[in-house]
Write a protein that holds these residues in place. Sequence first.
Motif, PDB file in Angstrom:
ATOM      1  N   TRP A   1       0.841  -1.191   0.000  1.00  0.00           N
ATOM      2  CA  TRP A   1       0.000   0.000   0.000  1.00  0.00           C
ATOM      3  C   TRP A   1       0.881   1.248   0.000  1.00  0.00           C
ATOM      4  CZ3 TRP A   1      -4.991  -1.315  -0.531  1.00  0.00           C
ATOM      5  CH2 TRP A   1      -5.382  -2.587  -0.121  1.00  0.00           C
TER       6      TRP A   1
ATOM      7  N   GLU B   1      -0.386   7.045   6.063  1.00  0.00           N
ATOM      8  CA  GLU B   1      -1.583   6.345   6.503  1.00  0.00           C
ATOM      9  C   GLU B   1      -2.689   7.273   7.013  1.00  0.00           C
ATOM     10  OE1 GLU B   1      -2.304   3.189   6.237  1.00  0.00           O
ATOM     11  OE2 GLU B   1      -0.384   2.672   5.334  1.00  0.00           O
TER      12      GLU B   1
ATOM     13  N   ARG C   1      -6.983   5.005   3.409  1.00  0.00           N
ATOM     14  CA  ARG C   1      -8.027   4.273   4.137  1.00  0.00           C
ATOM     15  C   ARG C   1      -9.097   3.788   3.182  1.00  0.00           C
ATOM     16  NH1 ARG C   1     -10.123   8.462   8.123  1.00  0.00           N
ATOM     17  NH2 ARG C   1     -11.669   6.819   8.520  1.00  0.00           N
TER      18      ARG C   1
ATOM     19  N   ARG D   1      -7.788   0.700   1.255  1.00  0.00           N
ATOM     20  CA  ARG D   1      -7.852  -0.520   2.070  1.00  0.00           C
ATOM     21  C   ARG D   1      -9.290  -0.991   2.247  1.00  0.00           C
ATOM     22  NH1 ARG D   1      -3.083  -1.683   4.840  1.00  0.00           N
ATOM     23  NH2 ARG D   1      -1.485  -0.047   4.847  1.00  0.00           N
TER      24      ARG D   1
END
Length: 280
Positions: A57, A73, A79, A82
């Motif tokens: 990622w 992140e 987010r 994911r």
Amino acid sequence: MTAADTLVAEVSALARAKINLTLHVIGQRADGYHLLDSLVVFAEIGDKVTVRPFSDWGLTVTGPNAEDVPGGEENLVLRAARHASKVPVHVTLDKRLPAAAGVGGGSADAAAVIALCGGSAAGAEALGADVPVCLAGPGPVRMRGVGEHVTPLDPLPALWAVLVNPRVPVATPNVFRALQVKEHPPMPESIPRFPTAGTFIAWLKRQRNDLTAPAKTVAPVIDDVLQALAPAPFSAMSGSGATCFGLCMTERAATQLAADIQAQHPGWWVASAPLAKRVS
């Protein structure tokens, strides 16, 4: 199997600027969240989001407003990736919209990532209150509740928007804290079809953005922005500010107004674009 399972090539999308043409605050829940009733449209201008398969990622932020965006992140787009993808992806965010501006930049970026990864709207509200409405665009949408109830609306007459941000970030929580009255009337239960741009603008003038007054206490420059947009047939603040918009009947009028405002206020962010239509 979804597209998120089989993403094999780089894909890109425009994360369009969200404009709250109206924003009625109609109550507050026990948990503190405010209940809204808002007519939302999108402009054909925004950030560019690119997603490609990767070994892990990752996120790269570029563009003229990249310095105002957190990397890593803590960024909402990672987010969202994911949330939507079952395989690692790398997201490149070309940040063209100003941050903390009331045009849903982060939420629009997250929605674009979800769509590119083949994800669904299920659970999207956990990423942010504006993510579901951004997923429901780009045509006009009615947003209710805390943002989770979205209803696509009939097409609107062709209009062009002039968006102006004085480059003053406005934190939404600060605006809601400054809101004294928490319960206002909603929009009419039924929003009609509008035969002309003029009838639509006349209807808009009877609606409100209940966050305008509290936002001005946080960022008084909003008054100056609205004054600059006064030549437009209709102007108001979008979302919780500080971005304001003017609606124009023609592309020429919008382009000229944007140029005039930019010349008078070279430090402001100014853009013009048509309102987006629903993708068939």
